[in-house]
Design an enzyme around this catalytic site. Structure first.
Site, PDB file in Angstrom:
ATOM      1  N   GLU A 270       0.891  -1.237   0.008  1.00  0.00           N
ATOM      2  CA  GLU A 270      -0.035  -0.172   0.012  1.00  0.00           C
ATOM      3  C   GLU A 270       0.993   1.340   0.014  1.00  0.00           C
ATOM      4  OE1 GLU A 270      -3.813  -0.325   2.369  1.00  0.00           O
ATOM      5  OE2 GLU A 270      -2.468  -1.714   3.397  1.00  0.00           O
ATOM      6  N   ARG A 272       5.063   2.877  -1.752  1.00  0.00           N
ATOM      7  CA  ARG A 272       5.803   2.998  -2.664  1.00  0.00           C
ATOM      8  C   ARG A 272       6.852   2.421  -2.978  1.00  0.00           C
ATOM      9  NH1 ARG A 272       6.215   7.036  -6.856  1.00  0.00           N
ATOM     10  NH2 ARG A 272       8.321   7.183  -7.815  1.00  0.00           N
ATOM     11  N   GLY A 287       0.355   1.754   4.236  1.00  0.00           N
ATOM     12  CA  GLY A 287      -0.006   2.664   3.396  1.00  0.00           C
ATOM     13  C   GLY A 287       0.716   4.077   3.317  1.00  0.00           C
ATOM     14  N   SER A 290       7.179   4.671   1.730  1.00  0.00           N
ATOM     15  CA  SER A 290       7.988   5.151   0.682  1.00  0.00           C
ATOM     16  C   SER A 290       9.259   4.629   0.880  1.00  0.00           C
ATOM     17  CB  SER A 290       7.856   6.656   0.338  1.00  0.00           C
ATOM     18  OG  SER A 290       8.494   6.876  -0.461  1.00  0.00           O
ATOM     19  N   GLY A 336      21.835   8.576   7.279  1.00  0.00           N
ATOM     20  CA  GLY A 336      22.231   9.562   8.228  1.00  0.00           C
ATOM     21  C   GLY A 336      21.318   9.503   9.518  1.00  0.00           C
ATOM     22  N   LYS A 365      24.389   5.262  13.232  1.00  0.00           N
ATOM     23  CA  LYS A 365      23.676   5.969  11.974  1.00  0.00           C
ATOM     24  C   LYS A 365      22.902   4.778  11.295  1.00  0.00           C
ATOM     25  CE  LYS A 365      26.735   9.800  11.067  1.00  0.00           C
ATOM     26  NZ  LYS A 365      27.364  10.263  10.050  1.00  0.00           N
TER      27      LYS A 365
END
Length: 402
Positions: A270, A272, A287, A290, A336, A365
């Site tokens: 849901e 990218r 949802g 990304s 980072g 990091k």
């Protein structure tokens, strides 16, 4: 007896000095620019890849001598198909024609040749602009794409899983493909539409434009190979994406899969999945979540998401994740980003990740944690500090859905 003769023909062809075993080959139907006549798209009904159907390649190798060479290089060759090409192919396929005519599910390359013969009978072997409607394309090696035909062939190889994601050289592909208006499966040159806008609109003949892009959509070129692959919005998957070996579900909304990216198995998406991102089986992309790609934004390291991971709603991930990782909703896990990990939790992480270095100051990091298994990334609700710890939650997809 006839089939033995065919085997002898194949062996003889393969021994010729100018014969080179192909990486991939196939016959494509082309769509041309309404103004320029340039090739806008190439649709392959069948793709032969890496050692598949070399008997058929011997047939097309012979038939190529009858066609007009459109382009040729060390890495690829494109030949326009004419009547002589079709006749030669059917002549060489003669031992198998009766069986192929009786059963359309046998000898797929012969079925393509038979369709070419039917197009010839209908007078459709050539487009209205006089160009050959069908081209034969062969790739000899994986080099920079030199034609629209080879670009589409490589994208199809990725979408069918014949070539693993991130394994093919796609350099130059954006320069080869024109940005066009797509109406159904037909591409229209934008300049031609602008030149003819008044009369097209006055006559009610302006095509229904679905989208504008250099790439077609996945479902315009690929039939899902498994019944349990579900795409609820055709606009959300670009040609060149790979959707695994079944069980993939892509919901509408903020979901998207770019070319040269996708999932390796059952997955809920849901969010990218950007270009060059590979998602492992059993993972759930929440949802609006990304995952950074490599096309723009300065990220040059392709990202992999392991098996059975969960990316929470509206999260962002800019590092690779190992198996069994969780990214809480709304946070960004970037190279980072500084995460605090208590020593006891770091020791647990080290137990399942060989070579993991425990930091005395407890600060890491994101790039230090890239690709590591079993890590839960979170933002502390009280302090706002970014923290990580050994995940103790097992991620399982809903079996009823996948």
């Amino acid at each position: 007896m006839m089939q033995e003769k065919f085997k002898t023909f194949v062996a003889r062809t393969q021994s010729l000095p100018d014969y080179k075993e192909p990486l991939g080959f196939g016959i494509a139907r082309l769509e041309f620019g309404q103004k320029s006549g340039a090739t806008l798209s190439a649709t392959y009904p069948l793709l032969n890849w890496k050692g598949e159907n070399l008997g058929s390649y011997a047939v097309f190798f012979e038939a190529m001598q009858c066609g007009e060479i459109i382009s040729e290089s060390e890495s690829e060759k494109v030949v326009a198909i004419n009547q002589e090409f079709v006749a030669k192919a059917l002549e060489l396929y003669e031992p198998f024609l009766a069986e192929s005519l009786n059963n359309k599910n046998t000898h797929k390359n012969i079925q393509v040749a038979l369709e070419l013969n039917r197009a010839l009978a209908r007078g459709e072997l050539f487009a209205p602009n006089g160009k050959a409607r069908y081209h034969f394309c062969v790739l000899y090696q994986d080099s920079k794409c030199a034609s629209v035909e080879s670009a589409y062939m490589k994208l199809l190889a990725l979408s069918l899983g014949k070539a693993p994601l991130r394994s093919l050289n796609l350099d130059g592909i954006f320069g080869l493909l024109q940005n066009v208006a797509w109406s159904g499966n037909t591409p229209y040159e934008l300049e031609w539409l602008r030149d003819n806008e008044i009369e097209l609109k006055m006559r009610g003949e302006l095509p229904n434009i679905d989208f504008v892009d250099k790439f077609p959509r996945y479902l315009m070129q690929v039939l899902p190979q498994y019944d349990n692959i579900r795409l609820l919005d055709s606009a959300k998957t670009r040609f060149g994406a790979y959707l695994g070996s079944g069980g993939y579900t892509q919901m509408p909304g903020a979901s998207y899969v770019n070319f040269n990216a996708g999932a390796l198995g059952a997955c809920m998406n849901e969010g990218r999945i950007s270009s060059s991102v590979v998602v492992g089986e059993g993972s759930d992309i929440g949802g609006g979540a990304s995952i950074l790609g490599v096309l723009s934004g300065g990220n040059s390291e392709p990202i992999s998401i392991g098996k059975n991971c969960l990316l929470g709603v509206n999260s962002s991930t800019g590092i690779s994740l190992g198996d069994g990782c969780i990214v809480d909703g709304g946070i960004a896990v970037l190279a980072g980003t500084i995460f605090a990990i208590e020593r006891a939790e770091a020791e647990k992480i080290a137990q399942i990740n060989e070579g993991f270095n425990i930091h005395d100051n407890g600060l890491y990091k994101g790039r230090d944690l890239s690709g590591k298994n079993g890590i839960h990334f979170r933002q502390d609700a009280k302090s706002g500090k970014m923290i990580a710890f050994r995940s103790n939650r097992k991620i399982e997809l809903n079996q009823a859905l996948h």
